[in-house]
Scaffold this motif. Structure first.
Motif, PDB file in Angstrom:
ATOM      1  N   ASP A 133       0.822  -1.207   0.000  1.00  0.00           N
ATOM      2  CA  ASP A 133       0.000   0.000   0.000  1.00  0.00           C
ATOM      3  C   ASP A 133       0.857   1.259   0.000  1.00  0.00           C
ATOM      4  O   ASP A 133       0.566   2.221  -0.717  1.00  0.00           O
ATOM      5  N   LYS A 134       1.914   1.263   0.791  1.00  0.00           N
ATOM      6  CA  LYS A 134       2.795   2.434   0.841  1.00  0.00           C
ATOM      7  C   LYS A 134       3.479   2.675  -0.505  1.00  0.00           C
ATOM      8  O   LYS A 134       3.782   3.820  -0.858  1.00  0.00           O
ATOM      9  N   HIS A 135       3.709   1.600  -1.257  1.00  0.00           N
ATOM     10  CA  HIS A 135       4.320   1.770  -2.572  1.00  0.00           C
ATOM     11  C   HIS A 135       3.294   2.217  -3.612  1.00  0.00           C
ATOM     12  O   HIS A 135       3.547   3.142  -4.388  1.00  0.00           O
ATOM     13  N   ALA A 136       2.124   1.570  -3.605  1.00  0.00           N
ATOM     14  CA  ALA A 136       1.132   1.826  -4.650  1.00  0.00           C
ATOM     15  C   ALA A 136       0.413   3.156  -4.478  1.00  0.00           C
ATOM     16  O   ALA A 136      -0.010   3.774  -5.459  1.00  0.00           O
ATOM     17  N   ASP A 137       0.262   3.613  -3.232  1.00  0.00           N
ATOM     18  CA  ASP A 137      -0.433   4.876  -2.958  1.00  0.00           C
ATOM     19  C   ASP A 137       0.437   5.711  -2.023  1.00  0.00           C
ATOM     20  O   ASP A 137       0.050   6.052  -0.909  1.00  0.00           O
ATOM     21  N   ARG A 138       1.610   6.044  -2.516  1.00  0.00           N
ATOM     22  CA  ARG A 138       2.681   6.609  -1.707  1.00  0.00           C
ATOM     23  C   ARG A 138       2.309   7.899  -0.996  1.00  0.00           C
ATOM     24  O   ARG A 138       2.717   8.136   0.141  1.00  0.00           O
ATOM     25  N   TYR A 139       1.541   8.753  -1.633  1.00  0.00           N
ATOM     26  CA  TYR A 139       1.327  10.099  -1.094  1.00  0.00           C
ATOM     27  C   TYR A 139       0.006  10.249  -0.335  1.00  0.00           C
ATOM     28  O   TYR A 139      -0.351  11.351   0.040  1.00  0.00           O
ATOM     29  N   ARG A 140      -0.714   9.149  -0.108  1.00  0.00           N
ATOM     30  CA  ARG A 140      -1.955   9.245   0.647  1.00  0.00           C
ATOM     31  C   ARG A 140      -1.669   9.648   2.087  1.00  0.00           C
ATOM     32  O   ARG A 140      -0.785   9.105   2.736  1.00  0.00           O
ATOM     33  N   ARG A 141      -2.429  10.605   2.569  1.00  0.00           N
ATOM     34  CA  ARG A 141      -2.268  11.056   3.950  1.00  0.00           C
ATOM     35  C   ARG A 141      -2.995  10.113   4.909  1.00  0.00           C
ATOM     36  O   ARG A 141      -3.881   9.375   4.518  1.00  0.00           O
ATOM     37  N   GLY A 142      -2.607  10.190   6.170  1.00  0.00           N
ATOM     38  CA  GLY A 142      -3.298   9.426   7.198  1.00  0.00           C
ATOM     39  C   GLY A 142      -2.537   8.191   7.624  1.00  0.00           C
ATOM     40  O   GLY A 142      -1.507   7.821   7.062  1.00  0.00           O
ATOM     41  N   LYS A 143      -3.076   7.545   8.640  1.00  0.00           N
ATOM     42  CA  LYS A 143      -2.440   6.362   9.202  1.00  0.00           C
ATOM     43  C   LYS A 143      -2.523   5.177   8.250  1.00  0.00           C
ATOM     44  O   LYS A 143      -3.406   5.103   7.398  1.00  0.00           O
TER      45      LYS A 143
END
Length: 228
Positions: A133-143
């Protein structure tokens, strides 16, 4: 070649005595194997007597206190052996094992194996929705806790921080990730190797951020286990 999400896959979770994976002891463990459609094929559960007191703050999270574990739990060495046999059979058969924040669970398992003289299988292929998830949606804010990701992706999570519930949530989040992000739809062995690189880069990025205020900050980048 088919992507991992179209094939049998398992998920694994531990509840333990603490946050540090190098010192934490296993209290409960769950492994669930599903088929390519997500239907449950196998469900394994363990309650261990960790051999040490369970801190109150840990018991408050997963619901197992020292007395319950000592009375009802198996010796932890037997639990570690049982877990290792099950996931080892999956790895040997090329079945990926999913774990949310896999670095924690597989490091705990490796350390417990060293403590109790139990051979732990080489963890591969492993799939980690946290890293993906951190790779695929790197710039999403939040926990990006499991609970937060379940909320974000619309995955049901009941009785959070019990190992069985967390396993089912991990499987659910992973399925949504595969559905949404084409780059994650690959053979499990290929995706495993990519996550080794992604986890290292993510750790380096977080370490750089922390060093703005703490020049000595160190963030572990090895994945899927620190000790083996």
């Amino acid at each position: 070649m088919s992507s991992w999400h179209e094939l049998p896959r398992a998920a694994f979770d531990l509840e333990t005595t603490g946050r540090n994976p190098l010192t934490a002891r296993i209290v409960t463990a769950s492994i669930i194997l599903v088929d390519g459609r997500g239907e449950v094929l196998e469900h394994h559960e363990w309650l261990a007597d960790p051999g040490v007191p369970i801190p109150e703050e840990a018991a408050a999270i997963h619901g197992v206190d020292t007395r319950t574990a000592a009375t009802l739990g198996q010796p932890v060495a037997l639990v570690v052996d049982g877990i290792s046999r099950v996931i080892g059979s999956y790895f040997q058969g090329g079945i990926p094992v999913l774990a949310f924040n896999a670095r924690y669970d597989f490091t705990v398992l490796a350390c417990e194996g060293l403590r109790h003289g139990v051979r732990i299988p080489d963890p591969r292929p492993v799939l980690d929705p946290y890293v993906m998830d951190k790779h695929a949606d790197r710039y999403r804010r939040g926990k990006r806790t499991l609970s937060a990701m379940c909320d974000h992706y619309g995955v049901e999570l009941t009785r959070a921080h019990t190992s069985a519930a967390d396993v089912m949530a991990t499987l659910g989040v992973a399925a949504v990730l595969a559905d949404r992000f084409a780059q994650l739809r690959r053979p499990a062995t290929d995706l495993h190797e990519s996550q080794v690189v992604w986890a290292l880069r993510q750790a380096a990025s977080f370490q750089e951020y922390l060093r703005r205020t703490d020049p000595e900050a160190v963030v572990e980048g090895r994945w899927p286990a620190v000790a083996s």
